[in-house]
Design an enzyme around this catalytic site. Sequence first.
Site, PDB file in Angstrom:
ATOM      1  N   ASP A 190       0.828  -1.191   0.000  1.00 33.23           N
ATOM      2  CA  ASP A 190       0.000   0.000   0.000  1.00 33.23           C
ATOM      3  C   ASP A 190       0.870   1.252   0.000  1.00 33.23           C
ATOM      4  OD1 ASP A 190      -2.887   0.747   0.292  1.00 33.23           O
ATOM      5  OD2 ASP A 190      -2.004   1.944   1.893  1.00 33.23           O
ATOM      6  N   THR A 244      -2.957   5.456  -4.039  1.00 28.98           N
ATOM      7  CA  THR A 244      -1.933   6.217  -3.327  1.00 28.98           C
ATOM      8  C   THR A 244      -0.541   6.005  -3.924  1.00 28.98           C
ATOM      9  OG1 THR A 244      -1.550   4.472  -1.690  1.00 28.98           O
ATOM     10  CG2 THR A 244      -3.242   6.081  -1.174  1.00 28.98           C
ATOM     11  N   THR A 245      -0.350   4.872  -4.593  1.00 31.57           N
ATOM     12  CA  THR A 245       0.925   4.666  -5.287  1.00 31.57           C
ATOM     13  C   THR A 245       0.909   5.446  -6.595  1.00 31.57           C
ATOM     14  OG1 THR A 245       0.941   2.432  -4.374  1.00 31.57           O
ATOM     15  CG2 THR A 245       2.546   2.902  -6.083  1.00 31.57           C
ATOM     16  N   ASP A 297      -8.939  -0.256   1.657  1.00 37.07           N
ATOM     17  CA  ASP A 297      -8.989   0.191   0.258  1.00 37.07           C
ATOM     18  C   ASP A 297     -10.296  -0.249  -0.393  1.00 37.07           C
ATOM     19  OD1 ASP A 297      -6.395   0.941   0.808  1.00 37.07           O
ATOM     20  OD2 ASP A 297      -5.611   0.330  -1.145  1.00 37.07           O
TER      21      ASP A 297
HETATM   22  N1  LIG Z   1      -5.629  -7.290 -13.188  1.00 41.48           N
HETATM   23  C1  LIG Z   1      -5.100  -6.123 -13.471  1.00 41.48           C
HETATM   24  N2  LIG Z   1      -4.473  -5.904 -14.615  1.00 41.48           N
HETATM   25  C2  LIG Z   1      -3.919  -4.720 -14.866  1.00 41.48           C
HETATM   26  N3  LIG Z   1      -3.919  -3.686 -14.067  1.00 41.48           N
HETATM   27  C3  LIG Z   1      -4.533  -3.829 -12.918  1.00 41.48           C
HETATM   28  C4  LIG Z   1      -5.163  -5.034 -12.530  1.00 41.48           C
HETATM   29  N4  LIG Z   1      -5.668  -4.872 -11.317  1.00 41.48           N
HETATM   30  C5  LIG Z   1      -5.359  -3.609 -10.952  1.00 41.48           C
HETATM   31  N5  LIG Z   1      -4.699  -2.970 -11.913  1.00 41.48           N
HETATM   32  C6  LIG Z   1      -4.193  -1.596 -11.937  1.00 41.48           C
HETATM   33  O1  LIG Z   1      -3.224  -1.418 -10.938  1.00 41.48           O
HETATM   34  C7  LIG Z   1      -3.189  -0.045 -10.575  1.00 41.48           C
HETATM   35  C8  LIG Z   1      -3.264   0.063  -9.101  1.00 41.48           C
HETATM   36  O2  LIG Z   1      -2.170  -0.536  -8.505  1.00 41.48           O
HETATM   37  P1  LIG Z   1      -1.932  -0.482  -6.943  1.00 41.48           P
HETATM   38  O3  LIG Z   1      -3.182  -0.867  -6.257  1.00 41.48           O
HETATM   39  O4  LIG Z   1      -0.694  -1.236  -6.677  1.00 41.48           O
HETATM   40  O5  LIG Z   1      -1.605   1.016  -6.679  1.00 41.48           O
HETATM   41  P2  LIG Z   1      -2.542   2.217  -6.248  1.00 41.48           P
HETATM   42  O6  LIG Z   1      -3.966   1.845  -6.315  1.00 41.48           O
HETATM   43  O7  LIG Z   1      -2.101   3.392  -7.032  1.00 41.48           O
HETATM   44  O8  LIG Z   1      -2.073   2.479  -4.773  1.00 41.48           O
HETATM   45  P3  LIG Z   1      -2.533   1.767  -3.416  1.00 41.48           P
HETATM   46  O9  LIG Z   1      -3.421   0.626  -3.744  1.00 41.48           O
HETATM   47  O10 LIG Z   1      -1.231   1.342  -2.833  1.00 41.48           O
HETATM   48  O11 LIG Z   1      -3.199   2.834  -2.661  1.00 41.48           O
HETATM   49  C9  LIG Z   1      -4.391   0.604 -11.226  1.00 41.48           C
HETATM   50  O12 LIG Z   1      -3.971   1.359 -12.319  1.00 41.48           O
HETATM   51  C10 LIG Z   1      -5.236  -0.579 -11.643  1.00 41.48           C
HETATM   52  O13 LIG Z   1      -6.037  -0.306 -12.766  1.00 41.48           O
HETATM   53 MG   LIG Z   2      -4.769   0.147  -5.283  1.00 38.04          MG
END
Ligand SMILES: Nc1ncnc2c1ncn2[C@@H]1O[C@H](COP(=O)(O)OP(=O)(O)OP(=O)(O)O)[C@@H](O)[C@H]1O
Ligand SMILES: [Mg+2]
Length: 553
Positions: free
Chosen positions: A63, A96-97, A392
């Site tokens: 996260d 958040t990332t 989340d």
């Molecule tokens: N199965 C999938 N295939 C491709 N992309 C995906 C898949 N599942 C999620 N994503 C993408 O991954 C990204 C989110 O990644 P992640 O959850 O690691 O980071 P975040 O949401 O920015 O931060 P955090 O969850 O740490 O608050 C989004 O752009 C989302 O659309």
């Molecule tokens: Mg995320």
Amino acid sequence: MSAGGQQIIILKEGTKREQGRDARRNNIMAARVVAQVVKSSLGPLGMDKMLVDSFGDVTTTNDGATMLKEMDVQHPAAKMMVEVSKTQDDEVGDGTTSVVVLTGELLGKAVELMDKKIHPTVIIDGYRDAQEQALKILDEISIAVDPKDKESLKKVAVTSMASKLVSGYSDYLSDIAVDAVLQVAEEADGSKEVDLDMIKIEKKPGGSLTNTALIKGLIIDKEVVHADMPKKVKDAKIGLLNAALEIEKTEFDAKIQIETPDEMQAYLDQEENMLREMVQKIKDAGVNVLFCQKGVDDMVQHFLAREGILAARRLKKSDLEALAKATGAKVVTNVDDLTAEDAGYAENVEEKKIGEDKLLFVEGCKNPKAVSILVRGGTERIVDEAERSLHDALFVIKDVVEDPKIVAGGGAPEIEVAWRLRRYAESLEGRVRLAVAAFAEAIEVIPVTLAENAGMDPIDALSELQAAHEKGEIWTGINGLEGEVSDMVGIDVYEPTQVKVQAIKSATEASTLLLKIDDIIAASKMSMPPGPPGGGMGGMGGMPPGMGGMPPM
Ligand SMILES: Nc1ncnc2c1ncn2[C@@H]1O[C@H](COP(=O)(O)OP(=O)(O)OP(=O)(O)O)[C@@H](O)[C@H]1O
Ligand SMILES: [Mg+2]
């Protein structure tokens, strides 16, 4: 500093000052370093980070907000990145990332423009214009959903968990999260509102993640205080007390002169009578379940047990407040004041054994909007990460319930926004056009990073994505699990539009703010009072001594 040839010193000795180009570039560099750190954790195949704090406690997480919160960053610009991810977390709970990666890239593109002698103010104008357009585009491409449709809500929840350690259980946990949010959602003039504080999360290591359960009521981490008390009460009339059920000790040293055994007996009888009276008051109020924030005398426990009243002591204040909200009870400060009206209601109060511990379940409360999630899992670390992932998931469901618009994920919306922004840029004149085009390029960092983290060639992936969007396939993105370019709608990867909107807003704001700074004045480290830990931008003095020596970019 000099005025008319004479030097005037206005800053304290030891103060560091950086101006113009250096100041800006050092800030940008520090911010980009932070972005670089979290970049590898973006997406479903993103890496996790293990963080060890100064006490040796270990947090394993993916996260973004958690990673940055645990990292002890010093540089003011780096601290700002931490703030950006915190804002994203507070506002929408996810992304958040992404927001940190995007901010880093916007700054990177800004450096390239500055190298081409484009002034920061032009870049700032261009970025702001591009942000406005990007938000419009997001709105255009968003898909409207029914906020009551469990399937759509579940899809965003599953996507939010795809990147977490507990992703293998995302299906199971998402169902729980959807039910929890829908249970607490409230109608507020036409739209819905969700207060996530109504969903209490209780963690108990042990069992497996699939033992995690939604409880329509509250879980109190306390056990029944006396062995002879009932362990289960139906139609519970609940009394809440924040005073001790004991005879108060006198404040001053008091001496009681007892000369005969009769006097001794009378004294003890009197004490017993006082305790008996307390229990009588509780009984008279019709209370059959009593939660006490303070201690309960052994004799009182015994009398309560005899009356068939279930009691628990030393509850947390927050638990007492939650019980008041859920059961409609009033917290009473003196047992003498307890009346039937103060009592709350729940269909069932029961002590259950969960793993090694006994917990009290208060179910079927007067207010059906009180729910809890009991998180179980093999180890404490799994339970902790499950809780963060649930946070989340609950938040993205709330986002969609409150503003029922979604986009597909996997970088598809970013590519579409970039593609339309470039066409918009072509309609502009002058240098600002370059800044808008740079913004478009920066936003593509999300799909590019997803591709990279899925082991794909990022350049090939990007051109394939761009070609698809050129043909009007707006939801083509990166299938982060298979490592291929594909239609995101086909694999049910969806995210709330709000998460994307907030990320673009915060990243633009943070990057333009850093571009505007052309002067860093840092007090010498010695003379700075210690700031609050992790305290935002306030502590400029926290700059590392070597900061001035960073190489120019
Ligand atoms: N199965 C999938 N295939 C491709 N992309 C995906 C898949 N599942 C999620 N994503 C993408 O991954 C990204 C989110 O990644 P992640 O959850 O690691 O980071 P975040 O949401 O920015 O931060 P955090 O969850 O740490 O608050 C989004 O752009 C989302 O659309
Ligand atoms: Mg995320």
